[in-house]
Design a protein around this motif. Structure first.
Motif, mmCIF file in Angstrom:
data_model
loop_
_atom_site.group_PDB
_atom_site.id
_atom_site.type_symbol
_atom_site.label_atom_id
_atom_site.label_comp_id
_atom_site.label_asym_id
_atom_site.label_seq_id
_atom_site.Cartn_x
_atom_site.Cartn_y
_atom_site.Cartn_z
ATOM 1 N N UNK A 4 0.872 -1.179 0.000
ATOM 2 C CA UNK A 4 0.000 0.000 0.000
ATOM 3 C C UNK A 4 0.903 1.222 0.000
ATOM 4 N N UNK A 5 0.740 2.061 -1.015
ATOM 5 C CA UNK A 5 1.554 3.274 -1.107
ATOM 6 C C UNK A 5 0.647 4.494 -1.025
ATOM 7 N N UNK A 6 0.929 5.387 -0.108
ATOM 8 C CA UNK A 6 0.203 6.657 -0.012
ATOM 9 C C UNK A 6 1.179 7.809 -0.221
ATOM 10 N N UNK A 7 0.716 8.820 -0.952
ATOM 11 C CA UNK A 7 1.537 9.994 -1.218
ATOM 12 C C UNK A 7 0.731 11.233 -0.810
ATOM 13 N N UNK A 8 1.348 12.095 -0.008
ATOM 14 C CA UNK A 8 0.706 13.369 0.356
ATOM 15 C C UNK A 8 1.490 14.490 -0.320
ATOM 16 N N UNK A 32 -0.407 -3.566 -6.125
ATOM 17 C CA UNK A 32 -0.070 -2.297 -5.479
ATOM 18 C C UNK A 32 -1.365 -1.515 -5.275
ATOM 19 N N UNK A 33 -1.508 -0.931 -4.113
ATOM 20 C CA UNK A 33 -2.607 0.027 -3.890
ATOM 21 C C UNK A 33 -1.959 1.393 -3.794
ATOM 22 N N UNK A 34 -2.486 2.350 -4.528
ATOM 23 C CA UNK A 34 -1.891 3.695 -4.529
ATOM 24 C C UNK A 34 -2.943 4.717 -4.113
ATOM 25 N N UNK A 35 -2.592 5.496 -3.093
ATOM 26 C CA UNK A 35 -3.477 6.600 -2.690
ATOM 27 C C UNK A 35 -2.706 7.910 -2.791
ATOM 28 N N UNK A 36 -3.255 8.896 -3.511
ATOM 29 C CA UNK A 36 -2.607 10.213 -3.614
ATOM 30 C C UNK A 36 -3.528 11.222 -2.942
ATOM 31 N N UNK A 37 -2.959 11.989 -2.009
ATOM 32 C CA UNK A 37 -3.777 12.880 -1.167
ATOM 33 C C UNK A 37 -3.304 14.326 -1.294
ATOM 34 N N UNK A 38 -4.230 15.233 -1.377
ATOM 35 C CA UNK A 38 -3.911 16.672 -1.479
ATOM 36 C C UNK A 38 -3.749 17.239 -0.076
ATOM 37 N N UNK A 39 -2.554 17.694 0.239
ATOM 38 C CA UNK A 39 -2.254 18.233 1.577
ATOM 39 C C UNK A 39 -3.250 19.323 1.972
ATOM 40 N N UNK A 40 -3.707 20.091 0.970
ATOM 41 C CA UNK A 40 -4.601 21.224 1.293
ATOM 42 C C UNK A 40 -5.957 20.751 1.811
ATOM 43 N N UNK A 41 -6.265 19.465 1.653
ATOM 44 C CA UNK A 41 -7.524 18.949 2.223
ATOM 45 C C UNK A 41 -7.525 19.053 3.748
ATOM 46 N N UNK A 42 -6.352 19.222 4.333
ATOM 47 C CA UNK A 42 -6.246 19.301 5.783
ATOM 48 C C UNK A 42 -5.960 20.724 6.268
ATOM 49 N N UNK A 43 -6.179 21.701 5.380
ATOM 50 C CA UNK A 43 -6.100 23.095 5.853
ATOM 51 C C UNK A 43 -7.520 23.524 6.248
ATOM 52 N N UNK A 70 -1.862 16.832 10.667
ATOM 53 C CA UNK A 70 -3.246 16.358 10.472
ATOM 54 C C UNK A 70 -3.331 15.422 9.272
ATOM 55 N N UNK A 71 -2.608 15.764 8.208
ATOM 56 C CA UNK A 71 -2.667 14.920 6.997
ATOM 57 C C UNK A 71 -2.063 13.542 7.270
ATOM 58 N N UNK A 107 4.000 2.048 2.552
ATOM 59 C CA UNK A 107 4.932 3.164 2.431
ATOM 60 C C UNK A 107 4.101 4.431 2.331
ATOM 61 N N UNK A 108 4.442 5.447 3.116
ATOM 62 C CA UNK A 108 3.779 6.750 3.024
ATOM 63 C C UNK A 108 4.841 7.773 2.668
ATOM 64 N N UNK A 109 4.623 8.498 1.553
ATOM 65 C CA UNK A 109 5.593 9.496 1.082
ATOM 66 C C UNK A 109 5.045 10.890 1.367
ATOM 67 N N UNK A 110 5.840 11.718 2.000
ATOM 68 C CA UNK A 110 5.468 13.117 2.263
ATOM 69 C C UNK A 110 6.246 14.007 1.303
ATOM 70 N N UNK A 111 5.562 14.563 0.324
ATOM 71 C CA UNK A 111 6.225 15.406 -0.676
ATOM 72 C C UNK A 111 6.239 16.856 -0.203
ATOM 73 N N UNK A 112 7.448 17.353 0.065
ATOM 74 C CA UNK A 112 7.588 18.758 0.432
ATOM 75 C C UNK A 112 7.689 19.628 -0.806
#
Ligand SMILES: N#Cc1c(-c2ccc3ccn(Cc4ccc(CN5CCCC5)cc4)c3c2)n[nH]c1N
Length: 242
Positions: A4-8, A32-43, A70-71, A107-112
């Motif tokens: 399971x891969x998540x990307x923020x 593979x499971x892939x989740x892509x998340x928009x950081x701004x969803x947690x503003x 929060x994200x 794996x969780x990836x935090x994209x700065x």
């Protein structure tokens, strides 16, 4: 085995190519499971602010810890994971890293972006899970998204069932410590350039010898550091000619 891969990220669209081709098929195959998340969803503010000025001064902006907290809490709620944070200041991401992560369930990836993420985000999660600050190379990017694409591809290709010819995953040029040599296919002559005779000789010992010679020659020319890193017994007498 499935991963399971998540990307923020603040640019979720940037990760769309992950759903193409090889990786797309791995996702469809359920490897593979892939989740892509928009950081701004947690503003929570109308401006959806994710950055602020750096304490101590300096160029650019730094990403605020609260939004990331929060994200990541939300994404990590699904279960334990390894948190990966790309950064120019990270440890080198290598094939060995990819091999190690290919065994992970999540794996969780935090994209700065900007100048990076407030360090307390890494510090707070490092207290309760494996956190890797990694760099994909000695050049400066604008954000972590491209690095995540590189790392996800390097990891997913190692998962059983993803590659059509799994043997090549083991025979990567970095597995015997040398760069791979030149490859050829038809036609035998192209724009006045011919395929080396030996490759069409059927003499498999000579072909193996030729390929190793070309790999040694190329490694000595392009990556002498790899030669120096070879274990003592890796080069036989015929190899030492390079
Ligand atoms: N992996 C990887 C990476 C990255 C990467 C990864 C993640 C982020 C998040 C933001 N940026 C942009 C950036 C650019 C330069 C700096 C350095 N500072 C600038 C002024 C004082 C020092 C800090 C951040 C990122 C870059 N770049 N190169 C790699 N191999």
């Amino acid at each position: 085995r499935r991963v399971r891969i998540d990307v923020v990220t603040i640019f979720p669209g940037y990760l769309a190519p992950l759903r193409e081709a090889l990786l797309g098929r791995a996702i469809e195959a359920g490897l593979v499971e892939l989740g892509v998340h928009d950081l701004r969803d947690w503003t929570h503010d109308v401006h959806q602010a994710v950055d602020d000025s750096p304490y101590g001064g300096g160029p650019g902006m730094v990403m605020r810890p609260q939004v990331w907290g929060e994200a990541l809490d939300a994404v990590l709620a699904a279960g334990p994971a390894r948190l990966v944070v790309p950064t120019p200041a990270g440890r080198p991401f290598t094939q060995a890293t990819a091999q190690a992560w290919a065994g992970e369930e999540r794996l969780v990836f935090a994209c700065g972006r900007y100048e990076g993420i407030d360090q307390r985000v890494v510090d707070s999660y490092a207290a309760r899970m494996p956190v890797d600050e990694v760099s994909i190379g000695d050049y400066v990017l604008v954000g972590g998204e491209v690095a995540v694409m590189v790392m996800v591809e390097a990891v997913v290709r190692l998962l059983p069932g993803v590659l059509g010819n799994p043997v090549s995953a083991q025979e990567d040029s970095f597995s015997d410590g040398l760069l791979e040599g030149p490859a050829y296919t038809r036609p035998v002559s192209w724009r006045g350039l011919d395929v080396p005779e030996v490759l069409r000789s059927g003499n498999h010992a000579a072909i193996a010898r030729w390929r190793r010679d070309r790999a040694l020659e190329r490694t000595a020319a392009r990556r002498p550091d790899l030669l120096d890193a070879l274990p003592e017994d890796a080069l036989d007498r015929a190899d030492r000619a390079f």
